[in-house]
Design an enzyme around this catalytic site. Structure first.
Site, PDB file in Angstrom:
ATOM      1  N   GLN A 111       0.809  -1.212   0.000  1.00  0.00           N
ATOM      2  CA  GLN A 111       0.000   0.000   0.000  1.00  0.00           C
ATOM      3  C   GLN A 111       0.847   1.269   0.000  1.00  0.00           C
ATOM      4  O   GLN A 111       0.425   2.291  -0.523  1.00  0.00           O
ATOM      5  CB  GLN A 111      -0.904   0.028   1.246  1.00  0.00           C
ATOM      6  N   TYR A 170       4.240 -11.018   4.198  1.00  0.00           N
ATOM      7  CA  TYR A 170       3.739  -9.662   3.984  1.00  0.00           C
ATOM      8  C   TYR A 170       4.307  -9.108   2.679  1.00  0.00           C
ATOM      9  O   TYR A 170       5.521  -9.016   2.499  1.00  0.00           O
ATOM     10  CB  TYR A 170       4.122  -8.738   5.139  1.00  0.00           C
ATOM     11  N   SER A 221       1.460 -17.336  16.546  1.00  0.00           N
ATOM     12  CA  SER A 221       0.424 -16.363  16.219  1.00  0.00           C
ATOM     13  C   SER A 221      -0.895 -17.086  15.979  1.00  0.00           C
ATOM     14  O   SER A 221      -0.937 -18.052  15.206  1.00  0.00           O
ATOM     15  CB  SER A 221       0.811 -15.557  14.973  1.00  0.00           C
ATOM     16  N   GLN A 263       0.748 -14.118  19.184  1.00  0.00           N
ATOM     17  CA  GLN A 263       0.350 -12.877  18.515  1.00  0.00           C
ATOM     18  C   GLN A 263      -1.058 -13.024  17.953  1.00  0.00           C
ATOM     19  O   GLN A 263      -1.259 -13.543  16.860  1.00  0.00           O
ATOM     20  CB  GLN A 263       1.337 -12.513  17.401  1.00  0.00           C
ATOM     21  N   ARG A 310      -8.676   1.564   4.207  1.00  0.00           N
ATOM     22  CA  ARG A 310      -8.493   0.125   4.047  1.00  0.00           C
ATOM     23  C   ARG A 310      -9.756  -0.550   3.527  1.00  0.00           C
ATOM     24  O   ARG A 310      -9.691  -1.524   2.777  1.00  0.00           O
ATOM     25  CB  ARG A 310      -8.068  -0.476   5.391  1.00  0.00           C
ATOM     26  N   GLN A 364       0.453   9.171  11.865  1.00  0.00           N
ATOM     27  CA  GLN A 364      -0.292   8.110  12.541  1.00  0.00           C
ATOM     28  C   GLN A 364       0.554   7.471  13.637  1.00  0.00           C
ATOM     29  O   GLN A 364       0.040   7.125  14.706  1.00  0.00           O
ATOM     30  CB  GLN A 364      -0.724   7.050  11.521  1.00  0.00           C
TER      31      GLN A 364
END
Length: 344
Positions: A27, A54, A152, A177, A228, A291
């Site tokens: 992004q 990712y 996770s 996680q 998003r 942010q």
């Protein structure tokens, strides 16, 4: 910045960590991603979380470039293994010894480091003996390529089984996680108690519920441009679960509570997850440096019991609590596109 111990280990991590799921390498352009990493460092964040999947490995490379030149001993770098990053061959995913060892070496190269502080099983793999998985992690620890081991989105029973094997192998199994926020509390009844028994902390992702808890999505208003929820490749499917009228109406009731506490909506959301004593760190993501600057102000914030009760009253029954929703995928199913949307 405040710091907390990770599980029963001696490792201190920043209670707000920086993660780059759905941003770096996809992004967000490189220069903006680097600006966000710099903002995190300037804010005192020392803990950085990523994963090989990712942006199909690109996020690890971006993070590696962003941290280049920093004193390695002053950082805690976390990554994960499970999802496919190659051509989806028979050994390109899961928690087999082959995939773990090959993925770890590739991650270290992309991150530009000799070791990661925490190496995490990105999901539970039902198709591989857990003994094989934990032995591979133990070998990475003994090789000095991972200092600690975590997982996770494992459920309570999986965490207990992994912890028992970690004790046998004498390796530091210290964290889980999960997704956790005011709206998504599925870990509270089973995962957190199991983790407390086994000496694990939570490092939580999506504390602002994919942006819903910032208040930017309004009932009866168009989705904000560039958000998003408008990006099919950037998590739109995940955020949709929180965009119904009932949930957004309840979230709007948090705005005066945040204002009275002198916090932004995002700060309130991040501070809320940090009130759970089993949470060691809340992962924030960012597409803009401002942010980061806003979210880190949640560090060290103490929310009074009256405010916590008011939050619960405002949200009512829109809160999701079912522990059965902590589910790992079938190893043989799920397309690459589905993986990219669901592997926080």
């Amino acid at each position: 910045m405040e710091f907390r111990r990770l599980g029963r280990s001696g490792l201190n991590i920043s209670e707000i960590s920086y993660g780059n799921w759905l941003t770096h390498g996809s992004q967000v352009e490189e220069d903006q991603a680097q600006a966000c990493i710099k903002a995190a460092l300037d804010a005192g964040i020392t803990t950085f979380d990523t994963a090989d999947v990712y942006a199909n490995t690109a996020a690890e490379s971006v993070l590696g470039r962003g941290l280049k030149g920093q004193r390695r001993e002053s950082l805690e770098i976390f990554t994960k293994v499970f999802w496919p990053t190659g051509p989806k061959g028979p050994n390109d995913r899961g928690l087999s010894r082959k995939h773990i060892m090959e993925s770890a070496n590739a991650s270290l190269e992309r991150l530009g480091t000799d070791y990661v502080d925490l190496y995490q099983a990105h999901r539970f793999d039902r198709t591989v003996p857990l003994e094989e998985t934990m032995q591979a992690f133990a070998d990475l620890v003994r090789q000095g390529k991972a200092l600690y081991i975590g997982v996770s989105e494992w459920n309570a029973e999986q965490i207990a089984r992994g912890a028992a094997l970690a004790r046998e192998l004498k390796i530091p199994f210290v964290s889980n996680q999960p997704q956790y926020s005011m709206l998504w509390r599925v870990i509270e009844s089973q995962v957190v108690p199991a983790s407390e028994r086994e000496g694990l902390s939570q490092i939580v992702w999506s504390p602002v519920a994919q942006g819903v808890l910032t208040g930017k999505y309004k009932v009866g208003q168009p989705l904000p441009a560039g958000s998003r929820a408008t990006d099919e490749n950037g998590g739109a499917n995940m955020v949709k679960r929180f965009l119904d009228e009932k949930t957004l109406t309840a979230v709007a009731k948090l705005e005066p509570l945040a204002a009275d506490a002198g916090l932004s909506m995002a700060q309130l959301a991040v501070a809320w997850v940090l009130q759970n004593p089993n949470v060691a760190s809340a992962i924030i993501g960012a597409s803009r440096p401002e942010q980061v600057h806003d979210n880190v102000k949640a560090a060290g914030v103490k929310l009074e019991p009256e405010l916590l009760a008011a939050i619960d009253e405002a949200l009512g029954d829109v809160v999701v609590t079912d522990p059965a929703l902590t589910v790992s995928p079938d190893h043989r199913s799920s397309s690459r596109s589905a993986t990219a949307r669901s592997c926080g």
